[in-house]
Design a protein around this motif. Structure first.
Motif, PDB file in Angstrom:
ATOM      1  N   TYR A   1       8.038   2.529  -7.369  1.00  0.00           N
ATOM      2  CA  TYR A   1       7.087   3.294  -8.244  1.00  0.00           C
ATOM      3  C   TYR A   1       5.695   3.241  -7.871  1.00  0.00           C
ATOM      4  N   CYS A   2       4.792   4.335  -7.866  1.00  0.00           N
ATOM      5  CA  CYS A   2       3.468   3.823  -7.438  1.00  0.00           C
ATOM      6  C   CYS A   2       2.711   4.154  -8.732  1.00  0.00           C
ATOM      7  N   PHE A   3       1.909   3.038  -8.980  1.00  0.00           N
ATOM      8  CA  PHE A   3       1.046   3.369 -10.160  1.00  0.00           C
ATOM      9  C   PHE A   3      -0.091   4.402  -9.904  1.00  0.00           C
ATOM     10  N   GLY A   4      -0.466   4.548  -8.493  1.00  0.00           N
ATOM     11  CA  GLY A   4      -1.596   5.464  -8.428  1.00  0.00           C
ATOM     12  C   GLY A   4      -1.168   6.907  -8.298  1.00  0.00           C
ATOM     13  N   CYS A   5      -0.249   7.351  -7.697  1.00  0.00           N
ATOM     14  CA  CYS A   5       0.066   8.614  -7.467  1.00  0.00           C
ATOM     15  C   CYS A   5       1.438   8.933  -8.274  1.00  0.00           C
ATOM     16  N   HIS A   6       2.242   8.154  -8.712  1.00  0.00           N
ATOM     17  CA  HIS A   6       3.161   8.368  -9.660  1.00  0.00           C
ATOM     18  C   HIS A   6       4.545   8.612  -8.912  1.00  0.00           C
TER      19      HIS A   6
ATOM     20  N   LEU B   1       0.817  -1.130  -0.107  1.00  0.00           N
ATOM     21  CA  LEU B   1      -0.001  -0.087   0.113  1.00  0.00           C
ATOM     22  C   LEU B   1       0.980   1.345  -0.102  1.00  0.00           C
ATOM     23  N   CYS B   2       0.538   2.251  -1.004  1.00  0.00           N
ATOM     24  CA  CYS B   2       1.326   3.451  -1.144  1.00  0.00           C
ATOM     25  C   CYS B   2       1.335   4.122   0.252  1.00  0.00           C
ATOM     26  N   PRO B   3       2.733   4.661   0.676  1.00  0.00           N
ATOM     27  CA  PRO B   3       2.598   5.428   1.897  1.00  0.00           C
ATOM     28  C   PRO B   3       2.491   6.952   1.483  1.00  0.00           C
ATOM     29  N   PHE B   4       2.298   7.239   0.105  1.00  0.00           N
ATOM     30  CA  PHE B   4       2.196   8.641  -0.199  1.00  0.00           C
ATOM     31  C   PHE B   4       0.884   8.937  -0.785  1.00  0.00           C
ATOM     32  N   HIS B   5      -0.065   8.103  -0.790  1.00  0.00           N
ATOM     33  CA  HIS B   5      -1.370   8.387  -1.161  1.00  0.00           C
ATOM     34  C   HIS B   5      -2.392   7.334  -0.565  1.00  0.00           C
ATOM     35  N   SER B   6      -3.830   7.950  -0.530  1.00  0.00           N
ATOM     36  CA  SER B   6      -4.515   6.740   0.283  1.00  0.00           C
ATOM     37  C   SER B   6      -5.168   5.790  -0.820  1.00  0.00           C
TER      38      SER B   6
HETATM   39 ZN   LIG Z   1       1.086   6.277  -4.498  1.00  0.00          ZN
END
Ligand SMILES: [Zn+2]
Length: 618
Positions: free
Chosen positions: A80-85, A59-64
């Motif tokens: 790399y986060c595919f959600g918040c980049h 789970l990304c620590p940089f976005h919900s």
């Molecule tokens: Zn993210």
């Protein structure tokens, strides 16, 4: 045929401060530190990672988020986060996660892997800041030892020892959490700091001493209190809390905000609890020092305390790195219930599986667990099974306040719609709406309508802005060609193709100046056969560009392409061919038609654009 995920949109940075920092640490030092480090090791201190194929996900620590779009590639040493980049190497992760500067991140990583590092700062301000932080940590450690020594030995700490004994705090817990005692005088710490030769500026910045209101000199902030050192996640002493032993006020006193203590980002006990949170997948969130210590002592060790400050979204974001499920534990008094209500909004926004545990009347976590002589863990867990979902909790509370008459039920609906509207996940929201309608015995459509109105009013304000950015996105898309990103992906994944790209001069045909610039950086560097990105990312200063590079190396599946040479050649030729054919000012025409609102012209131009795009894809 290669299929790629192409659109890479770069959102604005929301919460992390980035400063442009001149790279004054010698490059070979940075390489050395990065070569010694392992990104999976670094990231997994903050994120629960699960292996899936070549990559790890969490789970990304940089976005919900609720599904894992955060990835780590050990072979390339990037995340790399595919959600918040968000993306980059181990250093970028440490900077972003801790909100610290580049040199601080290098230092932290160097310390973790025992690499000696002498920094020669080019920027005195940056160096100053890093030095101040370190001095504060050193000073706090000294003062912690002083307080702890007093509690253990001083004759005038007898009352404090008796107090802790009475509360049942074990010697082991006292030692593990370095509890201490502040003496009943105005200058215990003042004298200590003087003796240790601590500079006045640092001493004042620590918040441990305060200037006298009259005359000269300073006095101690904490006097005649039990002291609780507050550790950050790196086990450094960030601040202190102090509890009075009699009925005086204030009962609790904490360090003020300093350069190393940010109450909205620190959770008491997390440094000790994090491993337990990770193994159990859940965390109990309590309010006070003694709540935490007693639970910990009795074996409930997946637990943190908020220390009187309201829970913040940063707290929740940090905790998400350790546990999927969170249980908020509150006293059943009114203050506790109100605190629970305030915290819920944050959890709704963050989309975390959250339960509310309200203890039996008259208990707080400390008293509850300490009263269990037989099987405290069992008793606690038994109680925890009754934890309610957020909606159940809110509904019950609202029902208690308003009753269940017709008017009461309408008021409940009014109250609940606020919470329902805050739920980002539509499917989840509609489930709750159904549930609420059933509980209130009101037609589901009526509930739905109420909530929809609320959602619309809430989003009305931001609509204008959204429309603008949508337009910008269209323009961006017209000006970009996903194939350019594919070229860069390929260069990163197959450094042996770099020469071919260079020879073809395909970069001259790129629409995107940014991609062109990054491609040039890649060419200059020549990565080794293992596709090591360490050095590449260190050579890119702009964090947004670092993210783009991380994105390019995670996206696309060049690793799986078997016959790389012809695929690369085809891609390059297609770009050149299409550009040569369509080197016309169509895009700028569309943009100007959009600006002037010439809808009919715009339609024609768009048609033309589609024809060209069709060509692109053949
Ligand atoms: Zn993210």
């Amino acid at each position: 045929m290669i299929s790629m995920e192409c659109s890479i949109i770069h959102g604005a940075r929301e919460w992390c401060l980035w400063f442009f920092i001149p790279m004054y640490i010698p490059e070979d030092k940075i390489s050395q530190v990065l070569a010694a480090s392992d990104i999976v090791d670094v990231v997994s201190e903050a994120v629960i990672l699960k292996r899936s194929g070549q990559n790890f996900f969490g789970l990304c620590p940089f976005h919900s988020e609720k599904t894992s779009s955060f990835s780590v590639n050990p072979a390339k040493q990037i995340f790399y986060c595919f959600g918040c980049h968000a993306g980059g190497n181990a250093l970028a992760f440490i900077m972003k996660y801790n909100g610290i500067s580049f040199p601080e991140a290098v230092r932290m990583l160097a310390r973790k892997y025992n690499i000696p590092l002498e920094l020669e700062s080019a920027d005195p301000a940056v160096r100053q800041r890093a030095n101040t932080r370190e001095s504060l940590f050193r000073l706090n450690k000294k003062v912690m030892d002083y307080y702890a020594g007093r509690l253990a030995q001083s004759a005038d700490a007898g009352e404090a020892r008796k107090y802790l004994h009475k509360r049942g705090t074990s010697p082991e817990v006292i030692e593990q959490f370095h509890l201490g005692h502040a003496q009943d005088s105005w200058d215990g710490v003042v004298r200590l700091l003087k003796k240790e030769g601590v500079g006045r500026k640092t001493a004042v910045e620590s918040g441990l001493i305060l200037p006298r209101k009259q005359g000269n000199g300073y006095y101690d902030r904490f006097r005649n209190r039990i002291i609780f050192p507050i550790f950050d996640i790196n086990m450094q002493v960030a601040g202190f809390g102090g509890r009075i032993m009699d009925e005086g006020q204030p009962k609790y006193l904490n360090s003020p905000e300093t350069m190393v203590y940010h109450k909205s980002k620190i959770l008491y006990g997390l440094h000790a609890a994090r491993q337990h949170c990770r193994t159990s997948g859940m965390v109990y969130i309590v309010e006070g020092y003694f709540d935490f210590l007693s639970l910990y002592q009795k074996g409930i060790q997946n637990c943190v305390a908020t220390l009187g400050t309201a829970l913040t979204s940063d707290h929740v974001r940090i905790l998400k790195g350790y546990a999927k499920k969170m249980v908020l534990v509150f006293d059943s008094d009114t203050a506790g219930l109100n605190a629970a209500k305030r915290s819920i909004q944050i959890f709704l926004n963050q989309g975390v599986d959250t339960r509310i545990l309200v203890l039996p009347r008259g208990s707080d976590p400390d008293s509850f667990i300490m009263e269990q002589s037989q099987d405290p863990v069992g008793a606690w867990e038994e109680n925890a099974r009754n934890a309610k979902t957020m909606m159940e909790f809110l509904f019950d509370l609202s029902r208690q306040n308003h009753g269940f008459s017709v008017e009461g039920r309408l008021r409940i609906l009014e109250e609940m719609k606020e919470y329902l509207a805050a739920i980002g996940d539509r499917a989840l929201r509609s489930l709750y709406i159904k549930q609420l309608a059933e509980s209130l015995q009101i037609d589901e459509r009526a509930v739905l309508e109420k909530v929809r109105d609320k959602v619309q009013t809430d989003s009305a304000r931001s609509t204008g802005r959204q429309k603008n950015s949508a337009d910008e996105h269209v323009v961006q898309r017209l000006r970009s060609d996903p194939r350019e990103e594919q070229i860069l992906s390929m260069m990163i994944c197959h450094p042996d193709m770099i020469q071919m790209v260079e020879d073809s001069k395909v970069l001259d045909f790129f629409y995107s100046d940014r991609l062109k610039k990054i491609a040039r950086i890649i060419m200059e560097g020549r990565m080794d056969q293992q596709g090591r990105l360490h050095d590449l990312l260190s050579r890119v200063e702009d964090p947004q560009d670092q993210e783009l590079i991380a994105a390019l190396s995670m996206k696309g599946n060049w690793d799986e392409v078997e016959n790389i040479q012809p695929a690369a050649q085809a891609l390059i030729h297609r770009i050149i061919r299409v550009r040569q054919k369509n080197d016309n000012p169509l895009v700028s025409k569309i943009i100007s038609a959009q600006k002037n609102g010439q809808e009919d012209v715009l339609d024609l131009l768009r048609q033309k654009q589609q024809e060209i795009e069709h060509l692109h894809h053949n």
